[in-house]
Design a protein around this motif. Structure first.
Motif, short mmCIF file in Angstrom:
data_model
loop_
_atom_site.label_atom_id
_atom_site.label_comp_id
_atom_site.label_asym_id
_atom_site.label_seq_id
_atom_site.Cartn_x
_atom_site.Cartn_y
_atom_site.Cartn_z
N UNK A 128 0.73 -1.33 -0.14
CA UNK A 128 0.01 -0.01 0.08
C UNK A 128 0.88 1.31 -0.09
N UNK A 129 1.96 1.27 0.84
CA UNK A 129 2.85 2.36 0.85
C UNK A 129 3.47 2.59 -0.55
N UNK A 130 3.93 1.51 -1.29
CA UNK A 130 4.40 1.83 -2.47
C UNK A 130 3.55 2.17 -3.68
N UNK A 131 2.31 1.67 -3.29
CA UNK A 131 1.34 2.15 -4.45
C UNK A 131 0.97 3.59 -4.18
N UNK A 132 1.13 4.22 -3.12
CA UNK A 132 1.06 5.72 -2.99
C UNK A 132 2.25 6.48 -3.52
N UNK A 133 3.19 5.83 -3.54
CA UNK A 133 4.57 6.43 -4.21
C UNK A 133 4.61 6.48 -5.66
N UNK A 134 3.67 5.54 -6.41
CA UNK A 134 3.70 5.25 -7.68
C UNK A 134 3.73 6.40 -8.68
N UNK A 135 4.44 6.79 -9.47
CA UNK A 135 4.21 7.71 -10.57
C UNK A 135 4.73 7.28 -11.93
N UNK A 136 4.38 7.93 -12.82
CA UNK A 136 4.92 7.42 -14.12
C UNK A 136 6.13 7.18 -14.41
N UNK A 137 7.00 7.83 -13.88
CA UNK A 137 8.58 7.99 -13.85
C UNK A 137 9.04 6.68 -13.11
N UNK A 138 8.43 6.23 -12.07
CA UNK A 138 8.90 5.11 -11.14
C UNK A 138 8.03 3.76 -11.63
N UNK A 139 7.12 4.05 -12.53
CA UNK A 139 6.29 2.80 -12.66
C UNK A 139 6.94 1.47 -13.15
N UNK A 140 7.77 1.56 -13.85
CA UNK A 140 8.74 0.56 -14.32
C UNK A 140 9.57 -0.15 -13.24
N UNK A 141 9.90 0.46 -12.47
CA UNK A 141 10.76 -0.19 -11.17
C UNK A 141 9.73 -0.93 -10.37
N UNK A 142 8.55 -0.19 -10.18
CA UNK A 142 7.31 -1.04 -9.34
C UNK A 142 6.96 -2.14 -10.25
N UNK A 145 6.34 -7.91 -10.45
CA UNK A 145 6.33 -9.24 -11.26
C UNK A 145 7.07 -10.37 -10.31
N UNK A 146 8.41 -9.75 -9.57
CA UNK A 146 9.03 -10.69 -8.70
C UNK A 146 8.19 -11.24 -7.42
N UNK A 147 7.34 -10.33 -7.06
CA UNK A 147 6.43 -10.75 -5.97
C UNK A 147 5.42 -12.03 -6.54
N UNK A 148 5.00 -11.85 -7.79
CA UNK A 148 4.08 -12.75 -8.40
C UNK A 148 4.68 -13.98 -8.53
N UNK A 171 11.50 0.10 -1.81
CA UNK A 171 11.17 1.25 -1.15
C UNK A 171 12.47 2.09 -1.10
N UNK A 172 13.47 1.47 -0.83
CA UNK A 172 14.87 2.25 -0.84
C UNK A 172 15.13 2.77 -2.41
N UNK A 173 14.92 2.10 -3.18
CA UNK A 173 14.97 2.44 -4.77
C UNK A 173 14.18 3.77 -4.93
N UNK A 174 12.84 3.63 -4.44
CA UNK A 174 12.19 4.75 -4.68
C UNK A 174 12.45 5.86 -3.98
#
Length: 181
Positions: free
Chosen positions: A102-116, A121-124, A165-168
């Motif tokens: 949930x915290x990562x989804x709040x920080x999601x932007x178009x610039x960091x979308x690829x990283x997320x 995918x790794x989580x899946x 989170x660290x990368x973001x």
């Protein structure tokens, strides 16, 4: 044995050729043939409605077995089913993972979308591995090695989320405020 019978018939052929059938033999034989032809023949096969009912029963049985296999056999055992302590462990990891997501989804932007997206995918992949482990846990009768692998799977998921989170945070520090979308 075959040769002896052939020899017997060859040697005694004259005796066989002398005998004539009894009087009226051909008439009796002809009457039997006509009697066989006159007997009514039954319709062959099974009536179509019996076949339709049998096919319906088979289809219903197949559908029921397919649902039974999906619902009962293919489910594994979760950590929470092993013991109360494992239930606490599973609940802790699931709650922590959910909070991080949930915290990562709040920080999601178009610039960091690829990283997320890459991290998700790794989580899946780890989630798929976890489902396999639940099946193995069921088959192994709660083997401690499988339980350890399941806990390690949770830890790996948390590690991926924490690294993300660290990368973001690093990404936010590098990208100036005015360049953010």
């Amino acid at each position: 044995m075959k040769n002896t019978m052939e020899d017997f018939f060859k040697n005694n052929r004259a005796e066989f050729d002398l005998n004539e059938p009894n009087v009226g033999h051909f008439e009796r034989f002809q009457a039997r043939l006509e009697k066989i032809d006159e007997t009514p023949k039954k319709k062959g096969g099974t009536p179509w409605y019996i076949l339709a009912v049998a096919a319906s029963v088979l289809l219903f049985f197949g559908y029921w077995m397919g649902n039974y296999n999906q619902n009962g056999v293919n489910k594994g055992i979760e950590l929470a089913d092993v013991s109360p302590e494992m239930e606490e462990t599973q609940n802790f990891y699931l709650a922590t993972i959910q909070k991080e997501v949930e915290e990562i989804r709040t920080k999601k932007t178009t610039a960091n979308q690829k990283i997320i997206d890459d991290a998700f995918v790794q989580l899946e992949i780890l989630e798929t591995n976890y489902r396999k482990l639940t099946l193995e846990l069921k088959e192994s009768n709660a083997d401690k090695r499988v339980i350890y692998a399941m806990i390690t799977n949770f830890q790996n998921r948390l590690q991926i989320l924490q690294n993300l989170m660290d990368q973001l945070e690093e990404f936010e520090a590098l990208v100036p405020q005015e360049n953010r979308v």
